[in-house]
Design an enzyme around this catalytic site. Structure first.
Site, short mmCIF file in Angstrom:
data_model
loop_
_atom_site.label_atom_id
_atom_site.label_comp_id
_atom_site.label_asym_id
_atom_site.label_seq_id
_atom_site.Cartn_x
_atom_site.Cartn_y
_atom_site.Cartn_z
N HIS A 135 -9.90 -33.22 27.74
CA HIS A 135 -10.42 -34.22 26.72
C HIS A 135 -8.73 -34.20 26.54
O HIS A 135 -8.70 -35.34 25.23
CB HIS A 135 -10.96 -32.90 25.60
CG HIS A 135 -10.09 -31.88 25.57
ND1 HIS A 135 -9.94 -30.41 25.81
CD2 HIS A 135 -8.85 -32.35 24.74
CE1 HIS A 135 -9.32 -29.52 24.66
NE2 HIS A 135 -8.56 -30.49 23.82
N ASP A 161 -14.63 -29.40 30.83
CA ASP A 161 -13.87 -29.88 29.89
C ASP A 161 -12.25 -29.30 31.10
O ASP A 161 -10.78 -28.51 30.77
CB ASP A 161 -13.40 -29.55 28.89
CG ASP A 161 -12.09 -29.24 27.97
OD1 ASP A 161 -11.97 -31.00 28.21
OD2 ASP A 161 -11.75 -28.59 26.92
N GLY A 169 -33.89 -37.95 29.52
CA GLY A 169 -33.26 -39.21 28.84
C GLY A 169 -34.72 -39.43 28.11
O GLY A 169 -34.94 -40.20 27.39
N VAL A 170 -35.15 -37.97 27.76
CA VAL A 170 -36.30 -38.25 26.92
C VAL A 170 -36.13 -37.38 25.34
O VAL A 170 -35.53 -36.08 25.99
CB VAL A 170 -37.92 -37.84 27.28
CG1 VAL A 170 -38.00 -39.32 28.44
CG2 VAL A 170 -37.83 -36.91 27.45
N LEU A 199 -38.26 -34.45 22.63
CA LEU A 199 -40.13 -33.88 22.98
C LEU A 199 -40.19 -33.41 21.76
O LEU A 199 -38.95 -32.97 21.78
CB LEU A 199 -39.67 -33.12 23.92
CG LEU A 199 -39.49 -33.94 25.07
CD1 LEU A 199 -39.46 -32.54 26.61
CD2 LEU A 199 -40.58 -34.98 26.64
N GLY A 202 -1.91 -29.44 20.99
CA GLY A 202 -1.31 -29.53 21.52
C GLY A 202 -1.09 -28.49 23.01
O GLY A 202 -0.83 -28.92 23.62
N ASN A 203 -1.85 -27.54 22.35
CA ASN A 203 -1.80 -26.00 23.04
C ASN A 203 -2.88 -26.51 24.43
O ASN A 203 -2.43 -25.94 25.84
CB ASN A 203 -2.00 -24.99 22.92
CG ASN A 203 -0.88 -24.43 22.38
OD1 ASN A 203 -1.12 -24.09 20.62
ND2 ASN A 203 -0.03 -23.84 23.66
N SER A 204 -3.58 -27.37 23.94
CA SER A 204 -4.96 -27.97 24.91
C SER A 204 -4.73 -28.00 26.66
O SER A 204 -3.41 -28.32 26.49
CB SER A 204 -5.93 -28.28 24.29
OG SER A 204 -6.04 -28.47 23.19
#
Length: 414
Positions: free
Chosen positions: A131, A166, A308-309, A311, A246-248
């Site tokens: 990210h 990530d 991609g449904v 339900l 910023g630590n990420s």
């Protein structure tokens, strides 16, 4: 008078015994404790045991660990280009008027942290969070600058990204002063309560250090994005070391200077949380980085099936709308565009009766069955559509990392 004559001899005997006993103790002390007496035979000094010895030892280890690690920790500056809608009259929407405006280009700066994970000559790789270097939708990264502790600024390029985990690898070339690569510890051997040290660039404060302990293991945390969707991360390491914006991407290390995790997120302060941060365990980092080194590019990284449904279960009301359908299955409530389901001809209102020959008992069973299919393989669905039963083969894709978090409700999206 007679009574006094009896008491006096007794007192004299007792006094004589006390004098003799005191003299004997002094003689014993002079011969047995001469080595511990003070100067010139003065009594020895008495003091409490130094309780700070262990603390001083831990502090020295922490300081040494920071000194070893910090040259290999970097700041990452990211320039993002995008577009945003600028309304002509910001108040128009409050009065029911059309929201008229135009799209305007913008440029923004973001920052994060990272550390050297591999190097060979003047070529090196920096690990960070995905990210940090993966922009939001409708935006693009125009420049990434890696800033070393010595102040050198070097251009970095995204080599490979795993969105679900990530994690990302940046590649640096032509830099002869690359610091040593950091060592990944065995996170399976961590114990709750041991020291954890976060090093990074919170709020662009270079080379900041925060201290805490390992607080827990195998945590799950959901993170939302600007588009409103959420992503769930599992098997995270919990720490009390403060992790700020910023630590990420920076390292979480032990007192030996080995990386035990990659700092990722902090629990929401709006929920009243304090001292709850999360990091990706070093054993997960080791496995994902090995994959990223082999496969350049952007990967969803979920390794689970997706068609991609959306339900829903078949309740009496829905069955009535389906001409009193009485068979088994789950309802296709929605088919997302440009997905395997749309390409295979599935439509809202269809009922999935079976998956790979197994009767569809409920929504969760169908969701799990689709997720279990490896991306690139096909799944066979028995579908009831407009009163006709048909068999549909759907080629499964990899589930997008930011598609959403499964919730314990009757409507789910595989």
């Amino acid at each position: 008078m007679q009574q006094r004559s009896r008491i006096l001899p007794t007192l004299l005997v007792g006094l004589t015994g006390a004098i003799i006993g005191s003299f004997a103790m002094m003689l014993f002390a002079s011969t047995h404790f001469a080595g511990v007496s003070g100067p010139n035979g003065t009594p020895p000094a008495v003091s409490a045991a130094p309780v700070h010895v262990q603390y001083a030892s831990d502090q020295a280890q922490i300081i040494n660990a920071v000194k070893r690690v910090s040259p290999s920790v970097v700041a990452i500056e990211v320039t993002v280009n995008g577009q945003q809608f600028i309304p002509v009259d910001p108040l128009s929407r409050f009065f029911g008027e059309p929201n008229v405006g135009h799209m305007q280009k913008f440029q923004a700066q973001a920052s994060g942290s990272g550390f050297v994970i591999a190097r060979e000559g003047s070529t090196g790789y920096v690990v960070t969070n995905a990210h940090v270097v993966n922009p939001p939708e409708e935006a693009s990264v125009s420049k990434i600058t890696v800033v070393f502790k010595n102040g050198d600024r070097v251009t970095g390029n995204v080599y490979s990204v795993n969105l679900a985990r990530d994690l990302a690898l940046l590649k640096i070339t032509g830099y002869d002063k690359l610091p040593p690569q950091l060592t990944l510890a065995d996170s399976d051997k961590l114990e709750a309560g041991q020291w954890s040290i976060a090093i990074g660039e919170p709020f662009e404060l270079r080379q900041s250090v925060s201290l805490g302990i390992v607080s827990g293991f195998h945590r799950a945390e959901s993170v939302g994005n600007e588009g409103g969707s959420q992503q769930e991360f599992n098997d995270l390491l919990q720490t009390s070391a403060p992790i700020n914006p910023g630590n990420s991407g920076g390292p979480l290390v032990d007192t030996d200077g080995e990386v035990i995790g990659v700092n990722q997120i902090v629990a929401s302060p709006q929920a009243g949380a304090q001292g709850i941060g999360f990091a990706i365990p070093s054993n997960t980092v080791r496995a994902i980085v090995a994959e990223l080194e082999k496969t350049p590019g952007t990967h969803q990284g979920t390794n689970s099936g997706f068609i991609g449904v959306v339900l829903s279960p078949l309740n009496p009301s829905i069955r009535a709308q389906l001409n009193n359908y009485v068979g088994p299955g789950v309802l296709i409530n929605q088919v997302n565009p440009n997905t395997p389901a749309e390409k295979a001809g599935l439509n809202p209102g269809d009922v999935i009766q079976a998956v790979n020959g197994k009767t569809a008992a409920d929504v969760r069973q169908v969701v799990d069955a689709i997720k279990a299919v490896k991306p690139g393989q096909s799944i066979s669905l028995s579908v009831w559509s407009n009163g006709v039963r048909k068999f549909v083969s759907v080629q499964v894709e990899e589930r997008p990392a930011m598609y959403g978090v499964e919730q314990p409700n009757p409507t789910e999206s595989p």
